[in-house]
Motif scaffolding. Structure first.
Motif, PDB file in Angstrom:
ATOM      1  N   PHE A  72      17.713  21.777 -35.495  1.00  0.00           N
ATOM      2  CA  PHE A  72      18.145  20.385 -35.556  1.00  0.00           C
ATOM      3  C   PHE A  72      19.537  20.282 -36.164  1.00  0.00           C
ATOM      4  O   PHE A  72      19.875  21.017 -37.097  1.00  0.00           O
ATOM      5  N   ASP A  73      20.324  19.356 -35.640  1.00  0.00           N
ATOM      6  CA  ASP A  73      21.609  18.995 -36.218  1.00  0.00           C
ATOM      7  C   ASP A  73      21.389  17.785 -37.113  1.00  0.00           C
ATOM      8  O   ASP A  73      21.021  16.710 -36.631  1.00  0.00           O
ATOM      9  N   VAL A  74      21.583  17.971 -38.407  1.00  0.00           N
ATOM     10  CA  VAL A  74      21.289  16.905 -39.364  1.00  0.00           C
ATOM     11  C   VAL A  74      22.288  15.762 -39.240  1.00  0.00           C
ATOM     12  O   VAL A  74      21.910  14.585 -39.227  1.00  0.00           O
ATOM     13  N   LYS A  75      23.580  16.086 -39.143  1.00  0.00           N
ATOM     14  CA  LYS A  75      24.596  15.040 -39.064  1.00  0.00           C
ATOM     15  C   LYS A  75      24.426  14.171 -37.825  1.00  0.00           C
ATOM     16  O   LYS A  75      24.584  12.948 -37.884  1.00  0.00           O
ATOM     17  N   LYS A  78      19.688  15.014 -34.297  1.00  0.00           N
ATOM     18  CA  LYS A  78      19.088  15.347 -33.013  1.00  0.00           C
ATOM     19  C   LYS A  78      18.638  16.807 -32.990  1.00  0.00           C
ATOM     20  O   LYS A  78      19.100  17.640 -33.774  1.00  0.00           O
ATOM     21  N   SER A  79      17.724  17.092 -32.059  1.00  0.00           N
ATOM     22  CA  SER A  79      17.300  18.461 -31.801  1.00  0.00           C
ATOM     23  C   SER A  79      18.321  19.112 -30.879  1.00  0.00           C
ATOM     24  O   SER A  79      18.701  18.523 -29.863  1.00  0.00           O
ATOM     25  N   THR A  80      18.786  20.312 -31.235  1.00  0.00           N
ATOM     26  CA  THR A  80      19.853  20.947 -30.460  1.00  0.00           C
ATOM     27  C   THR A  80      19.415  22.199 -29.717  1.00  0.00           C
ATOM     28  O   THR A  80      20.078  22.609 -28.769  1.00  0.00           O
ATOM     29  N   LYS A  81      18.333  22.828 -30.120  1.00  0.00           N
ATOM     30  CA  LYS A  81      17.942  24.082 -29.474  1.00  0.00           C
ATOM     31  C   LYS A  81      16.467  24.346 -29.714  1.00  0.00           C
ATOM     32  O   LYS A  81      15.927  24.067 -30.783  1.00  0.00           O
ATOM     33  N   THR A  82      15.822  24.888 -28.690  1.00  0.00           N
ATOM     34  CA  THR A  82      14.455  25.376 -28.798  1.00  0.00           C
ATOM     35  C   THR A  82      14.433  26.831 -28.358  1.00  0.00           C
ATOM     36  O   THR A  82      14.825  27.143 -27.231  1.00  0.00           O
ATOM     37  N   VAL A  83      14.020  27.719 -29.245  1.00  0.00           N
ATOM     38  CA  VAL A  83      13.990  29.153 -28.952  1.00  0.00           C
ATOM     39  C   VAL A  83      12.526  29.596 -28.876  1.00  0.00           C
ATOM     40  O   VAL A  83      11.808  29.508 -29.871  1.00  0.00           O
ATOM     41  N   LEU A 116      16.827  36.694 -36.157  1.00  0.00           N
ATOM     42  CA  LEU A 116      17.213  36.125 -34.871  1.00  0.00           C
ATOM     43  C   LEU A 116      18.636  35.592 -34.911  1.00  0.00           C
ATOM     44  O   LEU A 116      19.019  34.898 -35.856  1.00  0.00           O
ATOM     45  N   ASP A 117      19.419  35.926 -33.896  1.00  0.00           N
ATOM     46  CA  ASP A 117      20.742  35.335 -33.709  1.00  0.00           C
ATOM     47  C   ASP A 117      20.583  34.101 -32.829  1.00  0.00           C
ATOM     48  O   ASP A 117      20.164  34.202 -31.677  1.00  0.00           O
ATOM     49  N   LEU A 118      20.901  32.936 -33.375  1.00  0.00           N
ATOM     50  CA  LEU A 118      20.691  31.690 -32.641  1.00  0.00           C
ATOM     51  C   LEU A 118      21.677  31.524 -31.497  1.00  0.00           C
ATOM     52  O   LEU A 118      21.403  30.786 -30.545  1.00  0.00           O
ATOM     53  N   HIS A 119      22.827  32.180 -31.586  1.00  0.00           N
ATOM     54  CA  HIS A 119      23.852  31.996 -30.554  1.00  0.00           C
ATOM     55  C   HIS A 119      23.401  32.604 -29.223  1.00  0.00           C
ATOM     56  O   HIS A 119      23.419  31.932 -28.190  1.00  0.00           O
TER      57      HIS A 119
END
Length: 369
Positions: A72-75, A78-83, A116-119
């Motif tokens: 999640f992006d706090v600023k 919103k949810s930004t990624k699902t891994v 885990l690397d999120l990128h």
């Protein structure tokens, strides 16, 4: 994850910065859920099992028992990624000090920890050695060291840069671990012995320099769950307090130096069903339903099956028996099985089946004459 659904308008102070003219108790009282995140494609039985903010407080990671990791992006709110982690499962997802790396425990295949690397959504390193479920993960606040506890009765010290353990302890039921804010002390909670052991991080292999016996406190405050149902171990950011959270009755707040009880936080309406390491209700494990605020003054907690969030003020007068009742109940329409306060911004995250962001309501402006 479905698009976030907004229950109330997001305050203009989207980073959670509190207006300077508000008093601290007023700010904590005014928190309300402003964003709800749910996975509409998942079964209704899916739960969030852990929450964690990164060092800067700008991102949050959630582990879910549908074997996904949510970012999640706090600023932006919103949810930004699902891994997905279908092969290994996921629990206790934790940010390292690198903003794009997440460490988590496995629930399938083996009991390894995975970095885990999120990128690129690929694994950098595995940490193998535990032979049973990992029940707690704690990152050092001052280095790339981290500690894991397991149902195999071991506590293992690791470094992010090496797949090999840096040290190991064999203890009875060491289900919970926490670093103090200076990163020089490690606390390990042993449920079956009703004790918390303190170790010097630099001399991890030496005997503990202090042992806090919680058996008398359990006999007083939680006699029916003595030696079990501990779910959280956490130091306050000022290093003064050590909290032992429980699944049902309330939470112990201890003096972090001598282990004496400062307060027993009472007033919960039951259990969220997330006791570690085994949930009697067959619901998924969690990481405790209570946490300190960054200033160390308040403890936020769930209210069992009741749908609100409790706030205890540690500066308030205790009852003669040491019990401390909530200062306020923050209204909520969902159960709170997990709760975390952002380390940088004035916002809270709670979760059970859904994840909520909370912020203070904007104070009413004085009317013009």
């Amino acid at each position: 994850m479905a698009d976030s659904q907004q229950h109330t308008p997001v305050p203009q102070t989207s980073t959670g910065a509190a207006p300077q003219f508000q008093k601290l108790p007023d700010i904590i009282r005014s928190h309300r859920p402003c964003k709800c995140f749910r996975n509409s494609k998942s079964e209704s039985s899916n739960f969030v099992t852990s929450l964690d903010f990164n060092d800067q407080g700008e991102h949050m990671v959630a582990a879910c028992d549908d074997e996904t990791i949510q970012i999640f992006d706090v600023k932006e709110g919103k949810s930004t990624k699902t891994v997905p982690s279908k092969k290994y499962g996921v629990h206790l997802a934790r940010f390292t000090h690198h903003p794009r790396q997440v460490l988590h425990a496995s629930t399938k295949v083996d009991h390894s920890l995975r970095l885990l690397d999120l990128h690129n959504e690929g694994y950098i390193r595995y940490f193998s050695g535990h032979t049973d479920k990992v029940t707690c993960l704690a990152m050092s606040p001052g280095s790339d060291s981290f500690i894991s506890c397991s149902k195999d009765d071991t506590v293992t010290l690791w470094d992010i840069g090496s797949r090999n353990p840096q040290g190991k302890l064999k203890l009875a039921t060491p289900y919970l671990v926490a670093f103090d804010p200076s990163a020089s002390v490690i606390a390990i909670a042993s449920q079956s012995t009703s004790s918390v052991l303190l170790y010097d991080f630099r001399n991890f292999d030496k005997p503990p320099f202090a042992t806090f016996d919680l058996a008398p406190y359990e006999e007083t405050y939680t006699p029916s769950t003595r030696g079990r149902a501990w779910t959280r171990l956490e130091f306050s950011n000022d290093g003064k307090y050590l909290m032992v959270g429980t699944d049902y009755h309330g939470h112990f707040v201890l003096d972090a130096f001598d282990g004496s009880i400062k307060a027993f936080l009472t007033g919960k309406g039951g259990s969220p069903g997330r006791a570690a390491p085994i949930s009697a209700t067959a619901k998924p494990l969690g990481q405790g339903d209570a946490c300190f605020t960054p200033d160390g003054r308040y403890v936020l907690g769930g209210n069992g099956d009741q749908q609100d969030v409790l706030v205890w003020d540690l500066q308030q007068e205790r009852e003669s028996n040491g019990m401390l009742f909530p200062m306020v109940k923050l209204p909520h329409r969902n159960r709170t099985a997990l709760i975390e306060h952002n380390p940088r911004y004035n916002m809270i995250a709670t979760a059970d089946k859904e994840t909520f962001f909370w912020q203070p309501d904007e104070p009413a402006k004085p009317s013009e004459k």
